[in-house]
Design a protein around this motif. Sequence first.
Motif, PDB file in Angstrom:
ATOM      1  N   CYS A   1       0.812  -1.218   0.000  1.00 19.12           N
ATOM      2  CA  CYS A   1       0.000   0.000   0.000  1.00 19.12           C
ATOM      3  C   CYS A   1       0.846   1.269   0.000  1.00 19.12           C
ATOM      4  N   LYS A   2       0.256   2.315  -0.545  1.00 25.99           N
ATOM      5  CA  LYS A   2       0.859   3.639  -0.497  1.00 25.99           C
ATOM      6  C   LYS A   2       0.737   4.139   0.943  1.00 25.99           C
TER       7      LYS A   2
ATOM      8  N   TYR B   1      -6.324   8.237   1.310  1.00 29.14           N
ATOM      9  CA  TYR B   1      -6.032   6.880   1.769  1.00 29.14           C
ATOM     10  C   TYR B   1      -7.309   6.115   2.103  1.00 29.14           C
TER      11      TYR B   1
ATOM     12  N   TRP C   1       0.881   7.369   3.696  1.00 33.05           N
ATOM     13  CA  TRP C   1       0.625   8.807   3.769  1.00 33.05           C
ATOM     14  C   TRP C   1       0.950   9.276   5.187  1.00 33.05           C
TER      15      TRP C   1
ATOM     16  N   GLY D   1      -1.817   7.332   6.879  1.00 32.71           N
ATOM     17  CA  GLY D   1      -2.737   6.774   5.900  1.00 32.71           C
ATOM     18  C   GLY D   1      -2.130   5.580   5.190  1.00 32.71           C
ATOM     19  N   TYR D   2      -3.001   4.642   4.809  1.00 34.47           N
ATOM     20  CA  TYR D   2      -2.581   3.419   4.130  1.00 34.47           C
ATOM     21  C   TYR D   2      -3.494   3.176   2.935  1.00 34.47           C
TER      22      TYR D   2
ATOM     23  N   LEU E   1      -4.861   3.531  -1.213  1.00 40.95           N
ATOM     24  CA  LEU E   1      -5.249   4.600  -2.129  1.00 40.95           C
ATOM     25  C   LEU E   1      -6.727   4.460  -2.476  1.00 40.95           C
TER      26      LEU E   1
END
Length: 139
Positions: free
Chosen positions: A36-37, A74, A39, A57-58, A60
């Motif tokens: 995951c991206k 997120y 944040w 944040g995890y 997208l």
Amino acid sequence: MNIQEQIKQYIASQPEPKCSEMQTLDQIIKQIMPECKLWFLDGKDGEGKIVSNPNIGYGLHTIKYTNGTTKEFYKIGLSANTTGISVYIFGIEDKKFLAETYGKKLGKASVSGYCIKFKTLKEINIEVLEEIIQYVNEL
């Protein structure tokens, strides 16, 4: 400072047991969402004024506004609050879904349309929280 360092610093700045519990949640989310991206929102607006608690944040999620515009955000948020920890869940259209589907099974937590608040991990069923994170990850 990169996002990973900001996240580590933010978690480390929390008093115990919140610090250890946020580390645990961070690890759980990353296990469920390994690619995951990440944040980090420091809670400040464009003028540097604090407008919210900092958030990790995890994932997208694309927010679609009624005027047709979109914004990347997120899927899962993690934040310390004055009484404990908040986990934010984005991407579920039905605002009653979280509370109706998981509220009673989660334990001693307050569940709104997109936020799960609790004092300590001991008061909630972590397996149910993992189930919620898995569900949102698959959306």
